[in-house]
Design an enzyme around this catalytic site. Sequence first.
Site, PDB file in Angstrom:
ATOM      1  CB  SER A   1      47.265  47.511 -44.827  1.00  0.00           C
ATOM      2  OG  SER A   1      47.334  46.939 -46.097  1.00  0.00           O
TER       3      SER A   1
ATOM      4  CG  ASP B   1      28.475  44.956 -45.467  1.00  0.00           C
ATOM      5  OD1 ASP B   1      27.826  45.727 -46.190  1.00  0.00           O
ATOM      6  OD2 ASP B   1      28.307  44.858 -44.238  1.00  0.00           O
TER       7      ASP B   1
ATOM      8  CG  HIS C   1      51.653  44.944 -44.331  1.00  0.00           C
ATOM      9  ND1 HIS C   1      52.394  46.049 -44.698  1.00  0.00           N
ATOM     10  CD2 HIS C   1      50.391  45.184 -44.783  1.00  0.00           C
ATOM     11  CE1 HIS C   1      51.641  46.907 -45.358  1.00  0.00           C
ATOM     12  NE2 HIS C   1      50.403  46.412 -45.415  1.00  0.00           N
TER      13      HIS C   1
END
Length: 437
Positions: free
Chosen positions: A399, A384, A257
């Site tokens: 991110s 996980d 992003h």
Amino acid sequence: MMSKHNINHVNNRKKVYRSILICMLFLNIVGIIYFQKKNLDSQLPNNIKMIVDKKEEFDFDLPMSAKISTQEVGVLSVNNKKIPDNQIDISFSKPFSIVSSEVGQYTIDVKLFGLIDYKQINVDVIESVELIPSGIPIGIYVETDGIMVLGTSPIPSTDGLNYEPAVNILKSGDYITEINGNAINDKEELIEEVQKSDGKDMTFTLTRNKKEIDVKIKPIMSNDGKYKIGAWIRDDTQGIGTLTYIDSTGKFGALGHGITDIDTNLLMNIKEGSVHTAKIMQIVKGKSGAPGELVGLINQTEEEKVGDIKINSKQGIFGNLEGQFRELTNLEPMKIGLKQDVKLGKAYVRCMVENEVKDYEIQIEKIELNSSNVSKGLVIRITDERLINITNGIVQGMSGSPIIQDNKIIGAVTHVFIQDSTKGYGTFIENMLKTVE
């Protein structure tokens, strides 16, 4: 016996009821079509990428038919059959496959129920692409292209009153590039020019919505004896993110992003930027209502600079890495997975939260082919236990962590769900690559 007047009255009431029912039926039909269209749009992409000479399988299971238009006779095969004509018919109600023997562009004209023109899909056939999925944390520093305006505020003046010289003149997201015809490189220069104004009108050249405009502002002397225009400004920002991929030429993509301003939430126009090595010092676990964070130290020296940022877009940041850092990754390249390759179920996210790069299991729970926000095409959930124990799921700084499925890089992590840190959004890798094509 009913009078003629009463009969007419009853008939008029029936007509009114009939009109109301017709209107309600019409509104219901419109509503159904609207919501059905939104549902269909999420299942049917606006753009499709294909790898040359690779059979691509599609199964939309939709009541639609389509024609593929091409001027290159014999280039396309549909369902393992060479099609000699340049108008190829396909039914979207059952699975089909397409192969192209040449790189190129095609269009698919889609009809709903085979009758109603619905949309046009653009098809790009590209060469095979391999990338190195990274997962390494990086320090990011960018300078804005101009001085970014965050907002305006009142100035307490020497006369005891408050003034707002910039209100309704400067707007959040403006970029100041010149004052009285002189270029401004940073906020210190802007403050210095305002101090030299002696309270006279100044002409500010701005970039607003990608257009250049001039505005006039008269500075006010504040009660501390300094001239001010009453504007909050910023000229740089920095933070920790994750490197998504490196290609064979040293070009990279990260974040998934864009870099947005923390106050205005607007995508920042950058003049230049750099990537540095970073060391994770602490991990703040995510919890409901409060996203966690990778707290790191950015080694912001010239010696620790490892690359340059050239592009800041909604799909991420992109630039070039220096050779030494590329060699440090020591990871194998993978083929990319296109949108049609992605499926619900098990996948992996690659990140570095245990002092080394590791792959952690996730579940892809939703695939949105045409999300209005390109950084939210996938909904993922961390499964996980190793990663959950360390971070409680997705935290800020992750991110850009590459998402891997069937030994292909298919996307990158972009956002965390505020109320559930085990869930978040991801973007498709082809969205990121589209920015640098």
